[in-house]
Design a protein around this motif. Structure first.
Motif, mmCIF file in Angstrom:
data_model
loop_
_atom_site.group_PDB
_atom_site.id
_atom_site.type_symbol
_atom_site.label_atom_id
_atom_site.label_comp_id
_atom_site.label_asym_id
_atom_site.label_seq_id
_atom_site.Cartn_x
_atom_site.Cartn_y
_atom_site.Cartn_z
ATOM 1 N N THR A 162 0.921 -1.232 0.011
ATOM 2 C CA THR A 162 -0.103 0.031 -0.041
ATOM 3 C C THR A 162 0.891 1.280 0.042
ATOM 4 O O THR A 162 1.749 1.425 0.772
ATOM 5 C CB THR A 162 -0.916 -0.125 0.985
ATOM 6 O OG1 THR A 162 -1.884 -1.130 1.179
ATOM 7 C CG2 THR A 162 -1.726 1.373 1.153
ATOM 8 N N SER B 273 -3.474 0.525 -3.486
ATOM 9 C CA SER B 273 -4.008 0.444 -2.022
ATOM 10 C C SER B 273 -4.576 -1.067 -1.845
ATOM 11 O O SER B 273 -5.462 -1.407 -2.693
ATOM 12 C CB SER B 273 -5.057 1.397 -1.608
ATOM 13 O OG SER B 273 -4.563 3.049 -1.660
ATOM 14 N N CYS B 274 -4.203 -1.645 -0.950
ATOM 15 C CA CYS B 274 -4.533 -2.978 -0.745
ATOM 16 C C CYS B 274 -5.817 -2.952 0.271
ATOM 17 O O CYS B 274 -5.689 -2.658 1.448
ATOM 18 C CB CYS B 274 -3.410 -3.952 -0.102
ATOM 19 S SG CYS B 274 -4.014 -5.641 0.246
ATOM 20 N N TYR B 275 -6.922 -3.551 -0.533
ATOM 21 C CA TYR B 275 -8.317 -3.272 0.491
ATOM 22 C C TYR B 275 -8.609 -4.603 1.026
ATOM 23 O O TYR B 275 -8.914 -4.780 2.150
ATOM 24 C CB TYR B 275 -9.365 -3.067 -0.510
ATOM 25 C CG TYR B 275 -9.215 -1.269 -0.655
ATOM 26 C CD1 TYR B 275 -10.495 -0.608 -0.285
ATOM 27 C CD2 TYR B 275 -8.421 -0.975 -1.593
ATOM 28 C CE1 TYR B 275 -10.692 0.686 -0.456
ATOM 29 C CE2 TYR B 275 -8.532 0.688 -1.887
ATOM 30 C CZ TYR B 275 -9.554 1.086 -1.173
ATOM 31 O OH TYR B 275 -9.567 2.490 -1.433
ATOM 32 N N VAL C 142 -7.136 -4.965 -4.976
ATOM 33 C CA VAL C 142 -6.254 -3.968 -4.899
ATOM 34 C C VAL C 142 -6.796 -2.783 -5.798
ATOM 35 O O VAL C 142 -7.380 -2.890 -6.771
ATOM 36 C CB VAL C 142 -4.839 -4.235 -5.513
ATOM 37 C CG1 VAL C 142 -3.803 -3.002 -5.059
ATOM 38 C CG2 VAL C 142 -4.183 -5.418 -4.523
#
Length: 294
Positions: free
Chosen positions: A30, A35-37, A80
Motif C-alpha cells: 500500500t 492501496s490493498c483493500y 487492490v
C-alpha cells in the motif's frame, strides 16, 4: 482501477515429504501507487502463518508443515485499487538534466542507494552491459541533454524493441549478460538487463515482482503478462522512484500491482522453501487477474 487477483501455487510430490519450511512474498504494497483493500493467504495442509517485514520492507509470511504430506497448496487472494503512473509535469523532470546526473554521481546518492547501485549475481556489469548502457537510444549519446528520466525511457524502449520475448530461451538462473548475448528472454531477464544498465550508469534501480492486468486488452483471455510479472523501479532525482516495464515498454501505472522489490529476483521470490523427502515434485501455478466494476 480496482483489481481482484487470485494466485494458487500447487506442489505434488512423487512420495511423502515432511518438515516443509516456506517463505511467501505475496502481499501487495500500500503506497502512493496502489492501496490493498483485502488480502488473504491459506495453506493446505493447514499450517499457522507468521509474518514480518524484511530489510526492503516487503511483507513475508512463513509457515512449516512438519507431518508427512504428498501435496502442498498455497492460495493468495487480494483486492487492490491502483492509480495511473506519475509522469514529469509539462514533460520536465524534477531537476535539470545536468544537475540530476551530477547528483547521482555524488557521495550522498552512493551512500543512500548503495544496495541498489552495486551489481549482483543476476545484474553483473560486463563490458557488453556497460556498452549497452552508454547507447540507450539506438546509438544516441549525450545523457546530459536526455536527462535521467528520458534515458530510462530510452533504455526501456530499446530492450522491448531489440529483444524477443521467448519463454524457452532462458531459465530462472539466467543472468543479464547471458540474455544480452542471446537477444531473447522473459520479463525477469528484461528487468535484470535494465537494472544492470542502470547501475552501470550510476542510476539506482531495483527489481519488482507483481502482476500485470491485460485481460480487457486481450478480450478476457489469459496471457503471460496477466500472470506473475517483473519490472523495474529506478530513482529519478527530483521525482523519486519511478516504474518502468521493459517487457512492454510501458510506464508502471494502474494495470500493475506490486508485491515487492529487492536487488534482483533472488530477494523477492514469491514462494520458496525446503523440505525433507523425495526430490521429484510437480509445480503448477495459476494466476487470475480481473477488473472489478464499482
Amino acid at each position: 482501477m480496482k483489481l481482484s487477483i487470485s494466485h494458487t501455487t500447487h506442489y505434488s510430490y512423487s512420495g511423502p515429504v515432511s518438515d516443509s519450511v516456506n517463505e511467501l512474498r505475496l502481499t501487495p504494497f500500500t503506497n502512493d501507487q496502489q492501496s490493498c483493500y483485502q488480502h488473504s493467504i491459506s495453506v493446505e495442509p493447514n499450517a499457522p502463518l507468521f509474518s514480518y517485514d524484511d530489510y526492503f520492507g516487503n511483507r513475508v509470511h512463513v509457515f512449516s508443515v512438519n507431518r508427512q504430506h504428498r501435496k502442498l497448496t498455497i492460495r493468495s487472494q487480494m483486492t487492490v485499487v491502483t492509480r495511473e503512473a506519475v509522469k514529469p509535469s509539462s514533460g520536465k523532470e524534477g531537476m535539470a538534466p545536468k544537475d540530476a546526473w551530477e547528483w547521482l554521481a555524488c557521495d550522498k546518492a552512493a551512500n543512500r542507494f548503495a544496495e541498489f547501485l552495486l551489481p549482483t549475481d543476476y545484474t553483473g556489469i560486463t563490458p557488453e552491459v556497460a556498452a549497452f548502457a552508454e547507447t540507450p537510444a539506438h546509438g544516441k549519446t549525450g545523457e546530459e541533454q536526455l536527462g535521467v528520466y528520458g534515458w530510462l525511457l530510452a533504455v526501456s524502449n530499446r530492450i522491448q524493441s531489440e529483444f524477443v520475448y521467448d519463454p524457452e530461451a532462458t531459465n530462472v538462473h539466467t543472468i543479464a549478460g547471458d540474455m544480452l548475448r542471446r537477444r531473447r528472454g522473459v520479463c525477469q531477464d528484461f528487468a535484470h538487463l535494465m537494472i544492470a544498465a542502470c547501475r552501470a550508469k550510476g542510476v539506482p534501480a531495483r527489481y519488482v515482482s507483481g502482476y500485470h492486468f491485460v485481460g480487457d486488452l486481450q478480450g478476457g483471455s489469459a496471457d503471460f503478462e496477466q500472470a506473475s510479472h517483473a519490472w523495474v523501479e529506478a530513482y529519478v532525482p527530483g521525482m523519486g522512484w519511478s516504474g518502468f516495464d521493459p517487457t512492454n515498454n510501458a510506464l508502471v501505472g494502474e494495470r500493475y500491482v506490486k508485491l515487492g522489490h529487492g536487488r534482483d529476483y533472488k530477494d523477492i521470490v514469491p514462494v520458496k522453501g525446503v523440505y525433507m523427502g523425495t526430490s521429484d515434485a510437480d509445480l503448477t501455478v495459476t494466476v487470475d487477474v480481473k477488473k472489478v466494476e464499482d
